[in-house]
Scaffold this active site. Structure first.
Site, PDB file in Angstrom:
ATOM      1  N   HIS A 219       0.858  -1.182  -0.068  1.00 55.06           N
ATOM      2  CA  HIS A 219      -0.040  -0.104  -0.089  1.00 55.06           C
ATOM      3  C   HIS A 219       0.842   1.146  -0.023  1.00 55.06           C
ATOM      4  O   HIS A 219       0.538   2.216  -0.618  1.00 55.06           O
ATOM      5  CB  HIS A 219      -0.942   0.057   1.192  1.00 55.06           C
ATOM      6  N   GLU A 220       1.861   1.388   0.932  1.00 52.47           N
ATOM      7  CA  GLU A 220       2.703   2.446   0.854  1.00 52.47           C
ATOM      8  C   GLU A 220       3.592   2.545  -0.156  1.00 52.47           C
ATOM      9  O   GLU A 220       3.793   3.806  -0.840  1.00 52.47           O
ATOM     10  CB  GLU A 220       3.648   2.228   2.144  1.00 52.47           C
TER      11      GLU A 220
END
Length: 225
Positions: free
Chosen positions: A94-95
């Site tokens: 996600h990051e």
């Protein structure tokens, strides 16, 4: 009416936060079939997307994971950086999704980044200005108006954050499947973890909108007097 909205939003926020923490703990106990830590997942996703100028590093705190576009770093908390779990893979991807957004100049991210200087100023002063505005509303209603405008920028930031976070999760899940990091049930677990995290941003935006509505009602009430 405003107080009822606040109570409802607070209750929903409490439920969503607890649900997210519960899901994260659950999926943190489920290992990936591949022996990859959050750091390994992040570095592979960056390479697969042709990004070589972003550094993956460990940061303090719990669930403090974030991408910093200023120095191009993916910062993973210890529980993600060195963990070989589905939750760690989901968060790391996600990051990195944000890093991909930055590299491709994803429009909502560009808009959110342009709001950062204004929001930084607003966050430091808006509560004091709103308080002063309420106290001086009979004499200088313009102070409250200025406070409402400042708060509206923070609300806009919260709203713009929604597509940024959702898109990063969509990128993450899509890549995890394509790269064979997760498959079948493990992909659904990763998706569930990120969906739970996304709900926290939805609640934050709703809370900000409810608060903005409250101050606008105070201002409009003064104008009708």
């Amino acid at each position: 009416m405003a107080y009822l909205i606040f109570i409802l939003v607070a209750a929903v926020s409490f439920f969503v936060q607890n649900n997210f923490q519960r899901k994260f703990k659950k999926y943190s106990r489920l290992p990936l079939s591949r022996s990859m830590t959050g750091k390994d997942v992040a570095e592979k996703m960056l390479r697969d997307n042709g990004i070589y100028d972003v550094k993956v590093q460990c940061t303090g705190g719990v669930l403090s994971d974030h991408y910093n576009p200023a120095n191009k770093t993916v910062n993973l908390s210890q529980g993600v950086y060195s963990s070989n779990s589905i939750a760690a893979a989901a968060v790391a991807a996600h990051e990195c999704g944000h890093a991909v957004q930055h590299a491709t100049k994803y429009t909502p991210l560009v808009l959110r980044s342009s709001l950062v200087p204004i929001v930084s100023f607003a966050s430091s002063w808006v509560q004091w200005i709103l308080l002063a505005g309420i106290l001086l509303i009979q004499v200088f209603p313009q102070v409250l108006l200025f406070g409402v405008i400042l708060f509206a920028t923070t609300t806009l930031f919260s709203v713009v954050t929604l597509p940024v976070e959702i898109n990063a999760s969509v990128r993450a899940i899509g890549w995890l499947k394509r790269a064979g990091i997760t498959y079948g049930e493990s992909t659904e677990y990763a998706k569930d973890a990120l969906k739970s995290a996304a709900y926290t941003y939805v609640v934050a935006a709703l809370s900000s909108l409810a608060t903005l509505f409250y101050y606008v009602m105070i201002l409009l009430g003064r104008q009708r007097d």
